[in-house]
Design a protein around this motif. Sequence first.
Motif, PDB file in Angstrom:
ATOM      1  N   LEU A 131     -38.834  38.203  31.395  1.00  0.00           N
ATOM      2  CA  LEU A 131     -38.813  36.410  32.936  1.00  0.00           C
ATOM      3  C   LEU A 131     -39.181  37.970  34.045  1.00  0.00           C
ATOM      4  O   LEU A 131     -37.891  38.937  34.209  1.00  0.00           O
ATOM      5  N   PRO A 132     -40.736  37.427  34.575  1.00  0.00           N
ATOM      6  CA  PRO A 132     -40.574  38.266  35.954  1.00  0.00           C
ATOM      7  C   PRO A 132     -39.640  37.863  37.024  1.00  0.00           C
ATOM      8  O   PRO A 132     -39.233  37.074  36.786  1.00  0.00           O
ATOM      9  N   PRO A 133     -39.439  39.065  37.938  1.00  0.00           N
ATOM     10  CA  PRO A 133     -38.365  39.214  39.459  1.00  0.00           C
ATOM     11  C   PRO A 133     -37.915  37.792  39.708  1.00  0.00           C
ATOM     12  O   PRO A 133     -36.794  37.477  39.619  1.00  0.00           O
ATOM     13  N   MET A 134     -39.765  37.400  40.227  1.00  0.00           N
ATOM     14  CA  MET A 134     -39.490  36.325  40.506  1.00  0.00           C
ATOM     15  C   MET A 134     -39.198  34.961  40.163  1.00  0.00           C
ATOM     16  O   MET A 134     -38.264  34.328  41.036  1.00  0.00           O
ATOM     17  N   MET A 135     -39.636  35.114  38.898  1.00  0.00           N
ATOM     18  CA  MET A 135     -39.367  33.819  38.748  1.00  0.00           C
ATOM     19  C   MET A 135     -38.287  33.802  38.257  1.00  0.00           C
ATOM     20  O   MET A 135     -36.921  32.935  38.096  1.00  0.00           O
ATOM     21  N   ALA A 136     -37.445  35.076  38.191  1.00  0.00           N
ATOM     22  CA  ALA A 136     -35.889  34.904  37.669  1.00  0.00           C
ATOM     23  C   ALA A 136     -34.745  34.445  39.315  1.00  0.00           C
ATOM     24  O   ALA A 136     -34.222  33.750  38.635  1.00  0.00           O
ATOM     25  N   LYS A 137     -35.288  35.014  39.950  1.00  0.00           N
ATOM     26  CA  LYS A 137     -34.615  34.916  41.507  1.00  0.00           C
ATOM     27  C   LYS A 137     -34.630  33.591  41.468  1.00  0.00           C
ATOM     28  O   LYS A 137     -33.599  32.954  41.754  1.00  0.00           O
ATOM     29  N   VAL A 138     -35.570  32.591  41.115  1.00  0.00           N
ATOM     30  CA  VAL A 138     -35.740  31.042  41.625  1.00  0.00           C
ATOM     31  C   VAL A 138     -34.437  30.742  40.416  1.00  0.00           C
ATOM     32  O   VAL A 138     -34.006  29.310  40.916  1.00  0.00           O
ATOM     33  N   LEU A 139     -35.031  30.858  39.559  1.00  0.00           N
ATOM     34  CA  LEU A 139     -34.324  30.401  38.300  1.00  0.00           C
ATOM     35  C   LEU A 139     -32.862  30.282  38.575  1.00  0.00           C
ATOM     36  O   LEU A 139     -32.227  29.525  38.136  1.00  0.00           O
ATOM     37  N   VAL A 140     -32.131  31.565  39.041  1.00  0.00           N
ATOM     38  CA  VAL A 140     -30.889  32.067  39.220  1.00  0.00           C
ATOM     39  C   VAL A 140     -30.701  30.953  40.461  1.00  0.00           C
ATOM     40  O   VAL A 140     -29.941  30.225  40.704  1.00  0.00           O
ATOM     41  N   TYR A 141     -31.242  30.922  41.433  1.00  0.00           N
ATOM     42  CA  TYR A 141     -30.758  29.778  42.789  1.00  0.00           C
ATOM     43  C   TYR A 141     -31.078  28.575  42.565  1.00  0.00           C
ATOM     44  O   TYR A 141     -30.271  27.682  42.826  1.00  0.00           O
ATOM     45  N   LEU A 142     -31.470  27.501  41.731  1.00  0.00           N
ATOM     46  CA  LEU A 142     -32.259  26.362  41.366  1.00  0.00           C
ATOM     47  C   LEU A 142     -30.232  25.998  40.383  1.00  0.00           C
ATOM     48  O   LEU A 142     -30.178  24.811  40.100  1.00  0.00           O
ATOM     49  N   PHE A 143     -30.482  27.002  39.178  1.00  0.00           N
ATOM     50  CA  PHE A 143     -28.861  26.799  38.514  1.00  0.00           C
ATOM     51  C   PHE A 143     -28.038  26.608  39.492  1.00  0.00           C
ATOM     52  O   PHE A 143     -26.895  26.298  38.538  1.00  0.00           O
ATOM     53  N   THR A 144     -28.046  27.855  40.351  1.00  0.00           N
ATOM     54  CA  THR A 144     -26.817  28.490  40.728  1.00  0.00           C
ATOM     55  C   THR A 144     -26.473  27.295  42.010  1.00  0.00           C
ATOM     56  O   THR A 144     -25.202  27.121  42.696  1.00  0.00           O
ATOM     57  N   SER A 145     -27.219  26.575  42.534  1.00  0.00           N
ATOM     58  CA  SER A 145     -27.145  25.047  43.578  1.00  0.00           C
ATOM     59  C   SER A 145     -26.211  24.566  43.363  1.00  0.00           C
ATOM     60  O   SER A 145     -26.313  23.763  42.397  1.00  0.00           O
ATOM     61  N   ASP A 146     -25.825  24.321  44.162  1.00  0.00           N
ATOM     62  CA  ASP A 146     -24.827  23.321  44.664  1.00  0.00           C
ATOM     63  C   ASP A 146     -25.021  22.028  44.019  1.00  0.00           C
ATOM     64  O   ASP A 146     -24.371  20.672  44.783  1.00  0.00           O
ATOM     65  N   THR A 147     -26.225  21.887  44.860  1.00  0.00           N
ATOM     66  CA  THR A 147     -27.406  20.295  45.000  1.00  0.00           C
ATOM     67  C   THR A 147     -28.098  19.815  43.250  1.00  0.00           C
ATOM     68  O   THR A 147     -27.958  21.762  43.068  1.00  0.00           O
ATOM     69  N   GLU A 148     -28.608  18.772  43.629  1.00  0.00           N
ATOM     70  CA  GLU A 148     -28.934  18.907  42.773  1.00  0.00           C
ATOM     71  C   GLU A 148     -30.897  19.216  42.779  1.00  0.00           C
ATOM     72  O   GLU A 148     -31.708  18.784  43.567  1.00  0.00           O
ATOM     73  N   GLY A 149     -31.125  20.420  42.128  1.00  0.00           N
ATOM     74  CA  GLY A 149     -32.464  20.766  42.689  1.00  0.00           C
ATOM     75  C   GLY A 149     -32.372  21.537  44.079  1.00  0.00           C
ATOM     76  O   GLY A 149     -31.696  21.059  44.833  1.00  0.00           O
ATOM     77  N   LEU A 150     -33.402  21.998  44.401  1.00  0.00           N
ATOM     78  CA  LEU A 150     -33.917  22.260  45.709  1.00  0.00           C
ATOM     79  C   LEU A 150     -35.483  22.251  46.221  1.00  0.00           C
ATOM     80  O   LEU A 150     -35.737  21.811  44.931  1.00  0.00           O
ATOM     81  N   THR A 151     -35.874  22.220  47.046  1.00  0.00           N
ATOM     82  CA  THR A 151     -36.682  21.887  47.585  1.00  0.00           C
ATOM     83  C   THR A 151     -37.689  23.435  47.531  1.00  0.00           C
ATOM     84  O   THR A 151     -37.413  24.304  47.669  1.00  0.00           O
ATOM     85  N   ALA A 152     -38.711  23.516  47.993  1.00  0.00           N
ATOM     86  CA  ALA A 152     -40.054  24.428  47.650  1.00  0.00           C
ATOM     87  C   ALA A 152     -39.719  25.577  49.513  1.00  0.00           C
ATOM     88  O   ALA A 152     -39.447  26.075  49.317  1.00  0.00           O
ATOM     89  N   ALA A 153     -39.188  24.774  50.444  1.00  0.00           N
ATOM     90  CA  ALA A 153     -39.458  25.087  52.357  1.00  0.00           C
ATOM     91  C   ALA A 153     -37.440  25.257  51.274  1.00  0.00           C
ATOM     92  O   ALA A 153     -36.929  26.678  52.023  1.00  0.00           O
TER      93      ALA A 153
END
Length: 110
Positions: free
Chosen positions: A7-29
């Motif tokens: 997985l490309p680095p930026m895509m991996a970072k986004v996926l990790v943040y989404l996966f570990t978020s306390d909320t259901e998903g995150l916005t682009a902002a």
Amino acid sequence: MMVQTGLPPMMAKVLVYLFTSDTEGLTAAELIQRLRVSPASISKAVGYLERLGLIRREREGRRRERYIVLDDIWYRTWSVSARSIQLGAGTAQDGVSVPAPPGSTSPISA
């Protein structure tokens, strides 16, 4: 770990943040703020992850979207990986059946 599996680095970072978020998903902002990257980087990453079938977009209001990791992400990740390996194996098998050029002992010429 995700980068090591391809997985490309930026895509991996986004996926990790989404996966570990306390909320259901995150916005682009929210992703931009947390990762300290450009909107274009987030746009490209979520598009890539969406094409792989790892996340989905949910509309919030008229202009906002929330990105959510799918419930069966581990199965989907494994499935994408298995398809990639199968494609590579098929390509290698096709290469084995390529006849050698005249005067060569190898099926592949330099």
